[in-house]
Design a protein around this motif. Sequence first.
Motif, PDB file in Angstrom:
ATOM      1  N   VAL A   1     -15.623  64.344  23.678  1.00  0.00           N
ATOM      2  CA  VAL A   1     -17.005  63.671  23.442  1.00  0.00           C
ATOM      3  C   VAL A   1     -17.368  63.490  22.032  1.00  0.00           C
ATOM      4  O   VAL A   1     -17.059  64.730  21.165  1.00  0.00           O
ATOM      5  N   ARG A   2     -18.139  62.655  21.583  1.00  0.00           N
ATOM      6  CA  ARG A   2     -18.660  62.498  20.184  1.00  0.00           C
ATOM      7  C   ARG A   2     -19.994  61.722  20.290  1.00  0.00           C
ATOM      8  O   ARG A   2     -20.228  61.132  21.310  1.00  0.00           O
ATOM      9  N   TYR A   3     -20.797  61.895  19.443  1.00  0.00           N
ATOM     10  CA  TYR A   3     -22.269  61.251  19.436  1.00  0.00           C
ATOM     11  C   TYR A   3     -22.242  60.380  18.349  1.00  0.00           C
ATOM     12  O   TYR A   3     -21.925  60.664  17.141  1.00  0.00           O
ATOM     13  N   LEU A   4     -22.826  59.254  18.529  1.00  0.00           N
ATOM     14  CA  LEU A   4     -22.906  58.158  17.410  1.00  0.00           C
ATOM     15  C   LEU A   4     -24.164  58.727  16.409  1.00  0.00           C
ATOM     16  O   LEU A   4     -25.001  59.525  16.977  1.00  0.00           O
ATOM     17  N   GLN A   5     -24.381  57.837  15.398  1.00  0.00           N
ATOM     18  CA  GLN A   5     -25.530  58.381  14.672  1.00  0.00           C
ATOM     19  C   GLN A   5     -27.080  58.243  15.620  1.00  0.00           C
ATOM     20  O   GLN A   5     -28.022  59.162  15.205  1.00  0.00           O
TER      21      GLN A   5
ATOM     22  N   THR B   1     -12.757  54.834  28.180  1.00  0.00           N
ATOM     23  CA  THR B   1     -13.810  55.061  27.263  1.00  0.00           C
ATOM     24  C   THR B   1     -14.936  55.341  28.142  1.00  0.00           C
ATOM     25  O   THR B   1     -15.426  54.091  28.805  1.00  0.00           O
ATOM     26  N   CYS B   2     -16.140  56.087  28.053  1.00  0.00           N
ATOM     27  CA  CYS B   2     -17.145  56.204  28.817  1.00  0.00           C
ATOM     28  C   CYS B   2     -18.676  56.184  27.856  1.00  0.00           C
ATOM     29  O   CYS B   2     -18.296  56.811  26.742  1.00  0.00           O
ATOM     30  N   TRP B   3     -19.290  55.689  28.074  1.00  0.00           N
ATOM     31  CA  TRP B   3     -20.713  55.634  27.314  1.00  0.00           C
ATOM     32  C   TRP B   3     -21.963  56.072  28.019  1.00  0.00           C
ATOM     33  O   TRP B   3     -21.801  56.266  28.970  1.00  0.00           O
ATOM     34  N   ARG B   4     -22.856  56.529  26.947  1.00  0.00           N
ATOM     35  CA  ARG B   4     -24.128  56.829  27.246  1.00  0.00           C
ATOM     36  C   ARG B   4     -24.031  58.237  28.366  1.00  0.00           C
ATOM     37  O   ARG B   4     -23.110  59.272  28.259  1.00  0.00           O
ATOM     38  N   LYS B   5     -24.859  57.990  29.357  1.00  0.00           N
ATOM     39  CA  LYS B   5     -24.810  59.272  30.450  1.00  0.00           C
ATOM     40  C   LYS B   5     -23.470  59.485  31.125  1.00  0.00           C
ATOM     41  O   LYS B   5     -23.222  60.554  31.457  1.00  0.00           O
ATOM     42  N   LEU B   6     -22.870  58.341  31.317  1.00  0.00           N
ATOM     43  CA  LEU B   6     -21.566  58.231  31.957  1.00  0.00           C
ATOM     44  C   LEU B   6     -20.623  59.206  31.118  1.00  0.00           C
ATOM     45  O   LEU B   6     -19.851  59.902  31.551  1.00  0.00           O
ATOM     46  N   ALA B   7     -20.744  59.032  29.931  1.00  0.00           N
ATOM     47  CA  ALA B   7     -19.974  59.740  28.834  1.00  0.00           C
ATOM     48  C   ALA B   7     -20.098  61.426  29.043  1.00  0.00           C
ATOM     49  O   ALA B   7     -19.303  62.196  29.008  1.00  0.00           O
ATOM     50  N   GLU B   8     -21.389  61.635  29.140  1.00  0.00           N
ATOM     51  CA  GLU B   8     -21.829  63.130  29.452  1.00  0.00           C
ATOM     52  C   GLU B   8     -21.370  63.781  30.971  1.00  0.00           C
ATOM     53  O   GLU B   8     -20.940  64.740  30.705  1.00  0.00           O
ATOM     54  N   ILE B   9     -21.187  63.060  31.670  1.00  0.00           N
ATOM     55  CA  ILE B   9     -20.972  63.355  33.244  1.00  0.00           C
ATOM     56  C   ILE B   9     -19.292  63.572  33.016  1.00  0.00           C
ATOM     57  O   ILE B   9     -18.903  64.274  33.477  1.00  0.00           O
TER      58      ILE B   9
END
Length: 125
Positions: free
Chosen positions: A19-23, A57-65
């Motif tokens: 996981v990584r977080y964008l700016q 690749t998963c984005w936003r809340k799906l990425a965290e899950i």
Amino acid sequence: MAGWQQTIIVGNVGRDPEVRYLQNGQAVTNFSVAVTRKWNDRESDEKREETTWFRVTCWRKLAEIAHQYVHKGTQIMVVGTIKASAYSDKDGQPAVNLELTADNFQLLGGRDAEPEHTRVSDIAF
């Protein structure tokens, strides 16, 4: 005319999610899934097997899950849209990268674990 596509894969997770977080704080999680197809060759009656790797690749809340629940070896079904990119491998041979941007996924269990049958829709957003 507008187009639409949907791809569904079922396979085993090849590596733990990163996981990584964008700016802007948006989460992005990546992991790989191996989809293996098995069949018997009609001419030789030999068992055959072919594995195709997908980068998911998963984005936003799906990425965290995904980061929380997806682990290497887990059997998973991923639904999303696919993009293919051509490149040359380390030997200079043509190859393709298959990237699946997930809209949803369902955990089906792992090689050594009992099936979880967890759907992202079962987890509170």
